[in-house]
Design a protein around this motif. Structure first.
Motif, PDB file in Angstrom:
ATOM      1  N   GLN B 371      -1.867  -1.502   2.032  1.00 16.85           N
ATOM      2  CA  GLN B 371      -0.667  -1.483   2.431  1.00 16.85           C
ATOM      3  C   GLN B 371      -0.185  -2.594   3.483  1.00 16.85           C
ATOM      4  O   GLN B 371      -0.950  -2.735   4.623  1.00 16.85           O
ATOM      5  CB  GLN B 371      -0.305  -0.102   3.399  1.00 16.85           C
ATOM      6  CG  GLN B 371       1.034   0.152   3.757  1.00 16.85           C
ATOM      7  CD  GLN B 371       1.920   0.290   2.578  1.00 16.85           C
ATOM      8  OE1 GLN B 371       1.916   1.022   1.572  1.00 16.85           O
ATOM      9  NE2 GLN B 371       3.191  -0.721   2.546  1.00 16.85           N
ATOM     10  N   PHE B 372       0.705  -3.518   3.181  1.00 14.83           N
ATOM     11  CA  PHE B 372       1.211  -4.472   4.239  1.00 14.83           C
ATOM     12  C   PHE B 372       2.606  -4.087   4.803  1.00 14.83           C
ATOM     13  O   PHE B 372       3.091  -2.948   4.279  1.00 14.83           O
ATOM     14  CB  PHE B 372       1.431  -5.903   3.509  1.00 14.83           C
ATOM     15  CG  PHE B 372       0.222  -6.451   2.826  1.00 14.83           C
ATOM     16  CD1 PHE B 372      -0.785  -7.089   3.619  1.00 14.83           C
ATOM     17  CD2 PHE B 372      -0.206  -6.464   1.456  1.00 14.83           C
ATOM     18  CE1 PHE B 372      -1.841  -7.642   3.369  1.00 14.83           C
ATOM     19  CE2 PHE B 372      -1.479  -6.985   1.121  1.00 14.83           C
ATOM     20  CZ  PHE B 372      -2.202  -7.426   1.870  1.00 14.83           C
ATOM     21  N   THR B 373       3.094  -4.774   5.796  1.00 10.81           N
ATOM     22  CA  THR B 373       3.994  -4.161   6.479  1.00 10.81           C
ATOM     23  C   THR B 373       5.141  -4.230   5.678  1.00 10.81           C
ATOM     24  O   THR B 373       6.065  -3.179   5.732  1.00 10.81           O
ATOM     25  CB  THR B 373       4.391  -5.183   7.652  1.00 10.81           C
ATOM     26  OG1 THR B 373       4.227  -6.320   7.003  1.00 10.81           O
ATOM     27  CG2 THR B 373       3.477  -4.823   8.939  1.00 10.81           C
ATOM     28  N   ASP B 374       5.588  -4.944   4.645  1.00 11.62           N
ATOM     29  CA  ASP B 374       6.649  -4.986   3.861  1.00 11.62           C
ATOM     30  C   ASP B 374       6.247  -4.665   2.386  1.00 11.62           C
ATOM     31  O   ASP B 374       7.102  -4.385   1.544  1.00 11.62           O
ATOM     32  CB  ASP B 374       7.325  -6.372   4.083  1.00 11.62           C
ATOM     33  CG  ASP B 374       6.610  -7.468   3.536  1.00 11.62           C
ATOM     34  OD1 ASP B 374       5.027  -7.267   3.717  1.00 11.62           O
ATOM     35  OD2 ASP B 374       6.956  -8.596   3.466  1.00 11.62           O
ATOM     36  N   SER B 375       4.895  -4.781   2.033  1.00 16.69           N
ATOM     37  CA  SER B 375       4.662  -4.274   0.464  1.00 16.69           C
ATOM     38  C   SER B 375       3.450  -3.548   0.354  1.00 16.69           C
ATOM     39  O   SER B 375       2.596  -3.747   1.055  1.00 16.69           O
ATOM     40  CB  SER B 375       4.845  -5.517  -0.043  1.00 16.69           C
ATOM     41  OG  SER B 375       3.774  -6.560   0.174  1.00 16.69           O
ATOM     42  N   LEU B 376       3.182  -3.238  -0.972  1.00 18.36           N
ATOM     43  CA  LEU B 376       1.938  -2.542  -1.196  1.00 18.36           C
ATOM     44  C   LEU B 376       1.432  -3.269  -2.361  1.00 18.36           C
ATOM     45  O   LEU B 376       1.888  -3.538  -3.394  1.00 18.36           O
ATOM     46  CB  LEU B 376       2.146  -1.204  -1.803  1.00 18.36           C
ATOM     47  CG  LEU B 376       0.931  -0.208  -2.175  1.00 18.36           C
ATOM     48  CD1 LEU B 376       0.067   0.090  -1.233  1.00 18.36           C
ATOM     49  CD2 LEU B 376       1.448   0.976  -2.959  1.00 18.36           C
ATOM     50  N   ALA B 377       0.000  -3.695  -1.959  1.00 24.07           N
ATOM     51  CA  ALA B 377      -0.729  -4.449  -3.362  1.00 24.07           C
ATOM     52  C   ALA B 377      -1.589  -3.671  -3.901  1.00 24.07           C
ATOM     53  O   ALA B 377      -2.239  -2.746  -3.251  1.00 24.07           O
ATOM     54  CB  ALA B 377      -1.450  -5.733  -2.327  1.00 24.07           C
ATOM     55  N   GLU B 378      -1.818  -3.770  -5.003  1.00 26.02           N
ATOM     56  CA  GLU B 378      -2.495  -2.907  -5.820  1.00 26.02           C
ATOM     57  C   GLU B 378      -3.241  -3.553  -6.773  1.00 26.02           C
ATOM     58  O   GLU B 378      -2.614  -4.747  -7.462  1.00 26.02           O
ATOM     59  CB  GLU B 378      -1.916  -1.880  -6.488  1.00 26.02           C
ATOM     60  CG  GLU B 378      -1.450  -0.622  -5.736  1.00 26.02           C
ATOM     61  CD  GLU B 378      -0.813   0.177  -6.974  1.00 26.02           C
ATOM     62  OE1 GLU B 378      -0.245   1.356  -6.424  1.00 26.02           O
ATOM     63  OE2 GLU B 378      -1.031   0.044  -8.298  1.00 26.02           O
ATOM     64  N   SER B 379      -4.961  -3.671  -6.927  1.00 26.23           N
ATOM     65  CA  SER B 379      -5.394  -4.118  -8.014  1.00 26.23           C
ATOM     66  C   SER B 379      -6.292  -2.960  -8.684  1.00 26.23           C
ATOM     67  O   SER B 379      -6.654  -2.035  -7.948  1.00 26.23           O
ATOM     68  CB  SER B 379      -6.254  -5.349  -7.366  1.00 26.23           C
ATOM     69  OG  SER B 379      -7.042  -4.795  -6.609  1.00 26.23           O
ATOM     70  N   THR B 380      -6.284  -3.102  -9.946  1.00 27.02           N
ATOM     71  CA  THR B 380      -6.983  -1.914 -10.996  1.00 27.02           C
ATOM     72  C   THR B 380      -7.963  -2.826 -11.764  1.00 27.02           C
ATOM     73  O   THR B 380      -7.951  -3.831 -12.083  1.00 27.02           O
ATOM     74  CB  THR B 380      -6.176  -1.372 -11.674  1.00 27.02           C
ATOM     75  OG1 THR B 380      -5.552  -2.206 -12.571  1.00 27.02           O
ATOM     76  CG2 THR B 380      -4.918  -0.487 -10.998  1.00 27.02           C
TER      77      THR B 380
END
Lengths: 303, 780
Positions: B371-380
C-alpha cells in the motif's frame, strides 16, 4: 519444485519426531591415495596428493608428503616431480605438451600405489563471437551471445565459461570522478542450444560441459543467454560492463565425467530423497582426477 | 457306446442378498467331475445324463446337495445360505476347494470377513496391507504402501477394481490403500503362473471385485474410526431385478487439527494461516438383471487426496501483505459398464467399456500487496503442475465350457492411453507486465491391445493343466511393440491331499512408474515405453507342493526364478522434483533377476484361523551405467520375510452369534538395501573455478557400492480385539487395536548427519510409533 521436497521432509519429521542415531556397521574403508591434477601447456606440472579417510572421520584431510610421483610421456620421457608443500608435487621446468599422452604413477611406502593416464587435448579457436538479440526466459530478458568454433574430427569434450570485465568510477573526497577501475567476474548463463545441453533450458550456471556427439567435425554455434541486467551502463553512478570474455576448454572425457558427476553430487546435497552419486575417478586404486585441459580465451567489447 | 451328455448351468448366489458367489465349487459325486463359478458367479458343468448327485459349496456357506435325474440341458440358479451355526462351519466348508485341488499356483484368495478381523493401521481396514502379509509379497517398509512381488517394482502389479486397472492404489504417501473395505466382495492375488487372461504388468495380479448390491433388501453399515468415517448402503432398486451399492469414506484429520493449527498460526503472528490434509473415496455400483441370462453392471470409483496450506502475513509498518497458497490434489477416477450374456449353456460372454484416470495437480500461488500513499501495488505468481494418465478401454471375453474336462477362456481388449507427463503452467503479473505460459512435456498418446486364449484342461483325474497364450501390442509415437507371452501351469496329484504344481509364464509391461521409492509422492509419474525405452519383459518359472491336512490345515512351499529385462532406475543424482519434460534423461535401463522360496502354513477352520508365511529370496539388478556396471542388490532385496496373521474367536453365543475376536499380526523383514558412503576424500581444489551451485563441498563422500548396506530390520506386532453383538437384525462392532505394540522404531529414512559434538553419525527417522485405534461399526 525443490520447495516441495523441503515441505515433505518437514512433514516427515513432524509426523515422526522419531529421530534416533543408529549404528550401521560401515566397515573400515581402506585408506587410499587421492590425486588431484589438471594440467595444461602453460604451467609446470602440479599434482596434489592426499589420502582418503573413513566416512565418520571428521578430522582434516591428510596431505601426503612422502610419495614418489612420476609422469611418463608416450614418447618415453620420464619426469620425477619434487615435493613442494601442502601435498603438492611439481616439475622444475617441464610443461605438458599438447597432443601428448601422459601416465602418472604414485608410489607410497604404506598406501597402495596408484596410477592414471590422460592426454592433453589440442585447443580449438573461436571462429566468431557475436552478441545477438533479446531472448526471454520466464519473462526475464536475456542477451544472446553466439560462440562459434570448429570441432575436430576426434571425439571431443568441452567446458565453456563466460565472464565479464566490469568498470566503475572511483570518486575522490569531493565526489568527483577520480578514476575508472576494472574487475573481472564470472557470469551465469543458460543455453538454448540443445546439442550442448541434454536438458535444454533449465537453470543458470557458470559453465557448461558437453561433448561433440551431435556436431562432430563441423562448425558449431553455441548460443549463450546472459541475463540482461549484466549489461547495464550507468553513467550517473558510474558502473557498467566493458567486455565479455569467453573461455572454451578442450578437456578429456575423464575430466568431463568427473566434473559432471561431482556437479551432480553437489546438486543433491541436503536432499535425502535423491539418488546418491558415485563420483567418477580415473585414478586406478585411488580417488581423484588426473586430466589435461587446453583453454582458448577471447573477448568481445561491449559498446 | 457313448453316454448322452447334458449341461447344467446358471448362477450361484447368496440367498439373502442375491450377491454372486465367485469361485464356488460345483461337484458331481457320481462322476467325480466338478467346476467353479467364474467372477460373475456363472457356472457350467457338462455331465453324463442320468442320476447326478450335485454338491455346491462355498467357504462360509451351507453346502447345497441335490439329486437330479439329468435328462437334458438344465438352467439352474443355485442359492447358498451363509446362515450357519458355528458348529456347522466345519461341515459346510468341507467340500470347498482346497489348495491341493486348485491347479493355479502362487495364488491367494482373501475373504473380507477375515481381513476385517485382523488388526488395522489406525483402525482402517486395509486390503492391500493384508495382501502384504502373504508370502512372496513384500511391503516397502515404513510408510510405503507399494507392493514388491518376487523382485518386481511397485508399478509391476496389475491392481484391478472390477477388471479396470487402478493406477494409484494408495492414499497419503502410501499409508492407506484406496479400497474402502466395505465396498469389496473378494480379492484374489496371483504372483506367478499367471493365466493367459491377465496381461499388462509383469509381477502380480490383484483382482478386486466390488460388491454388487443386495437384490432382496436394504442393508448398510456405518463406521466411525479414529481418523475416518465410512458408510455403505446396498439394496434393491427393483426387487430381484436391479440393485445398487454405494459406499464412501472420508478422513477428518484436517477438521480435528484445525483449532491446533489456528492456535499455532496465531502464536506465530500469522493468524490467517492454515494447512490441512484429507482423503476421500466413493464407490458406487448398479446391477440390473434384464433376464436370467443377461445382466448389466455400472460401477464407479472416485477418490482423491487433498493437501493444502495457506500462509498469510502482513506488516503494518511496511504496509505490505503476502498471501501464499499451496495445494495438491491427486487421485483416481474409474468408471465401467459391463454387460454379461449367457449365450448358451456352455458359452458366457462379458463386454466391458471403461474409463480410468489418475491425476495429480499441484497449485502454488503467491500474492504480494504493498500500500502506497496514493496507490496499491499488487504482484501475483501462480504455478500449476499437472501430471496424469487417462485410459479408455474396451474388453470382450468369453468363457466356453465344452465339457467337464475343458474350461476355455478367450478374449480381446483395447486401451487407449493418454499420458500427461507433467506440465507446468505459469502466470506472473507484476504491475503492468504479465506472463502466461505453459512449459513441460507434451501429451503422449498410446494404444495397447491384448488378445488371449487359455484352456484349463483335466488331462486325467490327477493331472490338470492351464495352457494359454497372451499377445499384446503397444503403439506409441512411431514405435510398435509386440509381445507373445506363453503361459502354462499344471498340477499333478501325488497323493490324495498332496499336489505338485509347476508353471512358466512370460509377462510384458508397457508402462513405467517413475517414483522415488521412498514414499509415494503425488509427483509419481506414469510414463509409457518410448522409442528408446523398450517394454519390461519378465519370465518366471515356479515349482511347488500343496498339501491339505485334515481339511483344516493347508501347507504350501514354492520355489521361483524370475528374470526381468528392460527395467528402469533413476540415474545417480536424479532428483524427483525436476522438470518432467526431461524424465527420459533421468533414467537408466537394465535388468534384474530374483529367486527364492516361499512357505505358507494356513489354518482355514476352527476357532483359530490364520496363517504364517516365510519367504527366503534374493533380488539383484544390473545396469550398465549404475554401480560401474556391477551387479548390486535391489533396494527391496529381502533375505527373510516373515508374516503371521491369526484371528482367534474367543466365545460365541450360539443364539445370536455375538462374540469376541482377537487378532494378531507380526511381521519381520530384512532391512532395505541402501547406499551409504564408506570413505571421504578431497575434491579437486577448483578455487579458480566458479561453482554452478551456491555452495561448495571440498570433500567427496565415496559410495563404494550401490545398495551396499542394510537398514535395520523391519518388524512390528499389531493386535486387535473385535466385539460383535447382534441385536435382532442389527450388528454392532467395536474394534480396538494397537499398531506397533512394542513401539519398534522402524527405519523410514537414514541420513548422514552431525551430532552435537560435531561427529558424523547416521540418523534414522521413523514414522509410526505405537498407535492405538478404535472404531465403531453398525451394520443393518
Amino acid at each position: 519444485m525443490k520447495s516441495l521436497s523441503y515441505i515433505l521432509i518437514l512433514l516427515a519429521i513432524v509426523l515422526s519426531s522419531c529421530e534416533k542415531i543408529i549404528e550401521i556397521d560401515i566397515e573400515d574403508a581402506e585408506v587410499n591415495l587421492v590425486v588431484n591434477a589438471l594440467f595444461n601447456n602453460d604451467s609446470l606440472w602440479k599434482v596434489e596428493i592426499s589420502q582418503s579417510k573413513h566416512v565418520f572421520d571428521t578430522s582434516n584431510i591428510k596431505m601426503v608428503n612422502d610419495a614418489t610421483v612420476t609422469i611418463k610421456s608416450s614418447t618415453g620421457n620420464e619426469i620425477l616431480l619434487t615435493y613442494d608443500k601442502n601435498g603438492m608435487y611439481i616439475s622444475q621446468t617441464d610443461k605438458p605438451i599438447q597432443g601428448e599422452t601422459y601416465s602418472l604413477e604414485v608410489l607410497h611406502s604404506t598406501l597402495e600405489n596408484v596410477n592414471a593416464i590422460s592426454s592433453l587435448p589440442s585447443p580449438v579457436q573461436f571462429t566468431n563471437l557475436e552478441l545477438g538479440g533479446k531472448y526471454f526466459i520466464n519473462g526475464e530478458e536475456n542477451k544472446e551471445l553466439k560462440v562459434n568454433f570448429i570441432d575436430s574430427q576426434q571425439e571431443d569434450y568441452y567446458m565453456l565459461k563466460c565472464s565479464a570485465l566490469f568498470w566503475y568510477w572511483e570518486f575522490d573526497s569531493n565526489l568527483t570522478v577520480a578514476d575508472t577501475s576494472y574487475y573481472e567476474a564470472s557470469l551465469s548463463f543458460m543455453t538454448n542450444s540443445t546439442y550442448v545441453s541434454e536438458n535444454g533450458l533449465d537453470y543458470y550456471r557458470n559453465y557448461i560441459l558437453f561433448s561433440d556427439e551431435y556436431f562432430n567435425g563441423s562448425e558449431v554455434s553455441v548460443n549463450l543467454l546472459i541475463p540482461e541486467n549484466n549489461f547495464i551502463q550507468d553513467t550517473v553512478w558510474g558502473y557498467g560492463i566493458d567486455k565479455l570474455y569467453v573461455s572454451l576448454s578442450t578437456i578429456s572425457k575423464d575430466y568431463k565425467l568427473y566434473q559432471t558427476s561431482y556437479d551432480k553430487y553437489l546438486s543433491i546435497q541436503g536432499d535425502p530423497f535423491a539418488q546418491p552419486v558415485q563420483v567418477y575417478t580415473n585414478i586406478n586404486n585411488g580417488f581423484g582426477i588426473f586430466a589435461g585441459i587446453s583453454t582458448t580465451k577471447d573477448s568481445i567489447a561491449i559498446k | 457306446m457313448h453316454a448322452q451328455k447334458a449341461t447344467i448351468s446358471g448362477y450361484i448366489e447368496d440367498v439373502k442378498s442375491g450377491e454372486k458367489l465367485i469361485g464356488a465349487t460345483i461337484y458331481d459325486a457320481t462322476s467325480l467331475k466338478g467346476t467353479t463359478s467364474n467372477i460373475y458367479g456363472f457356472y457350467s458343468l457338462t455331465l453324463d445324463t442320468g442320476q447326478v448327485e450335485f454338491t455346491v459349496s462355498y467357504v462360509g456357506y451351507q453346502t447345497v446337495r441335490k439329486r437330479i435325474d439329468l435328462k437334458s440341458d438344465l438352467f439352474q440358479n443355485i442359492e447358498l445360505s451363509s446362515d450357519i451355526q458355528l458348529g456347522e462351519v466345519e461341515i459346510s466348508a468341507e467340500k470347498s476347494e482346497k489348495i491341493h485341488q486348485v491347479n493355479q499356483m502362487s495364488t491367494a484368495k482373501l475373504s473380507m470377513k477375515q481381513v476385517e478381523k485382523l488388526p488395522a493401521f489406525m483402525g482402517e481396514v486395509d486390503l492391500l496391507k493384508t495382501i502384504q502379509l502373504l508370502p512372496g509379497i513384500q511391503s516397502g517398509g515404513e510408510g510405503n504402501g507399494g507392493l514388491y512381488v518376487r523382485g518386481g517394482g511397485p508399478d509391476q502389479n496389475l491392481i484391478m477394481l472390477d477388471g479396470v486397472p487402478v493406477y494409484n492404489a494408495s492414499h497419503l504417501f502410501g499409508f492407506f490403500s484406496v479400497f474402502n473395505s466395505s465396498a469389496i466382495n473378494t480379492a484374489e492375488v496371483i504372483t506367478g503362473g499367471f493365466p493367459a487372461r491377465y496381461g499388462g504388468r509383469s509381477s502380480s495380479v490383484i483382482d478386486i471385485r466390488m460388491k454388487e448390491g443386495n437384490m432382496k433388501e436394504l442393508k448398510g453399515e456405518a463406521s466411525i474410526g479414529l481418523i475416518s468415517s465410512k458408510f455403505m448402503l446396498e439394496g434393491p432398486l427393483w426387487k430381484d431385478k436391479t440393485s445398487f451399492v454405494i459406499s464412501g469414506r472420508r478422513t477428518y484429520i484436517d477438521f480435528l487439527a484445525k483449532p491446533l493449527i489456528k492456535a499455532v498460526a496465531t502464536r506465530n503472528g500469522s493468524p490467517g494461516s492454515t494447512m490441512g490434509y484429507f482423503f476421500y473415496d466413493l464407490n458406487a455400483k448398479v446391477n440390473h438383471k434384464f433376464s436370467e441370462k443377461s445382466r448389466l453392471y455400472i460401477s464407479a470409483y472416485l477418490g482423491d487426496d487433498r493437501a493444502y496450506a495457506a500462509i498469510k502475513e502482513s506488516s503494518e509498518i511496511e504496509k505490505t501483505s503476502i498471501e501464499s497458497n499451496l495445494g495438491w490434489n491427486w487421485g483416481n477416477m474409474i468408471t465401467a459398464i459391463r454387460y454379461n450374456q449367457i449365450i448358451n449353456n456352455k458359452l458366457f460372454a462379458n463386454f466391458t467399456l471403461n474409463y480410468s484416470r489418475y491425476r495429480s495437480l499441484i497449485d502454488i500461488s503467491y500474492l504480494f500487496k504493498e500500500q502506497f500513499t496514493d496507490s496499491l501495488a499488487e504482484s501475483t505468481f501462480n504455478m500449476n503442475y499437472l501430471s496424469g494418465i487417462d485410459d479408455y478401454g474396451t474388453n470382450l471375453t468369453f468363457d466356453y465350457i465344452p465339457n467337464s474336462n475343458n474350461y476355455i477362456k478367450f478374449g480381446a481388449s483395447n486401451t487407449y492411453h493418454v499420458f500427461t507427463p507433467g506440465t507446468n503452467s505459469l502466470k506472473i503479473q507484476a504491475g503492468k507486465s504479465k506472463l502466461d505460459t505453459t512449459i513441460g512435456a507434451s501429451i503422449i498418446k498410446a494404444n495397447e491391445m491384448h488378445f488371449f486364449a487359455e484352456d484349463e484342461i483335466r488331462i486325467r483325474s490327477r493331472f490338470k493343466m492351464n495352457a494359454g497364450l497372451h499377445l499384446s501390442t503397444f503403439k506409441v509415437n512411431d514405435s510398435t511393440y509386440e509381445n507373445l507371452q506363453p503361459r502354462i501351469s499344471s498340477s499333478y496329484a501325488l497323493a490324495e491331499n498332496l499336489t505338485l504344481k509347476a508353471s512358466y509364464s512370460r509377462m510384458a509391461q508397457y508402462i513405467h512408474l517413475l517414483t522415488n521409492g521412498t514414499v509415494g509422492f503425488p509427483t509419481d509419474l506414469w510414463v509409457p515405453v518410448t522409442d528408446t525405452i523398450p517394454p519390461i519383459q519378465a519370465d518366471q518359472v515356479a515349482l511347488g507342493l500343496a498339501y491339505t491336512y485334515s481339511n483344516k490345515y493347508e501347507f504350501s512351499v514354492e520355489g521361483y526364478y524370475k528374470n526381468m529385462k528392460n527395467l528402469i532406475e533413476y540415474k545417480d543424482g536424479a532428483s524427483f522434483f525436476g522438470n518432467a519434460k526431461t524424465w527420459q534423461t533421468k533414467i537408466e535401463e537394465g535388468m534384474g533377476w530374483s529367486y527364492g522360496s516361499e512357505f505358507l502354513a494356513k489354518k482355514t477352520q476352527g476357532k483359530t484361523t490364520g496363517w504364517v508365511g516365510y519367504t527366503l529370496s534374493w533380488t539383484k539388478r544390473q545396469f550398465q551405467n549404475l554401480n560401474k556396471g556391477f551387479v548390486y542388490p535391489y533396494t527391496y532385496d529381502r533375505r527373510h520375510d516373515i508374516s503371521l496373521a491369526v484371528v482367534h474367536q474367543f466365545r460365541t453365543h450360539s443364539e445370536d452369534k455375538s462374540g469376541i475376536d482377537f487378532g494378531v499380526i507380526w511381521v519381520y523383514g530384512t532391512g532395505k538395501a541402501i547406499s551409504l558412503p564408506n570413505s571421504t576424500y578431497k575434491a579437486y581444489d577448483a578455487s579458480n573455478y566458479y561453482y554452478n551451485y551456491g555452495f561448495y563441498s571440498s570433500e567427496i563422500d565415496n559410495y563404494a557400492q550401490k545398495n551396499g548396506y542394510r537398514q535395520p530390520s523391519y518388524h512390528r506386532l499389531d493386535i486387535s480385539v473385535t466385539t460383535t453383538k447382534n441385536i435382532k437384525k442389527r450388528q454392532r462392532i467395536w474394534a480396538f487395536g494397537v499398531y506397533n505394540i512394542y513401539n519398534r522404531k522402524n527405519p523410514f529414512l537414514i541420513q548422514m548427519a552431525y551430532n552435537n559434538n560435531g561427529e558424523r553419525v547416521l540418523k534414522q527417522y521413523s514414522l509410526f510409533p505405537l498407535i492405538p485405534s478404535i472404531s465403531y461399526t453398525l451394520k443393518f
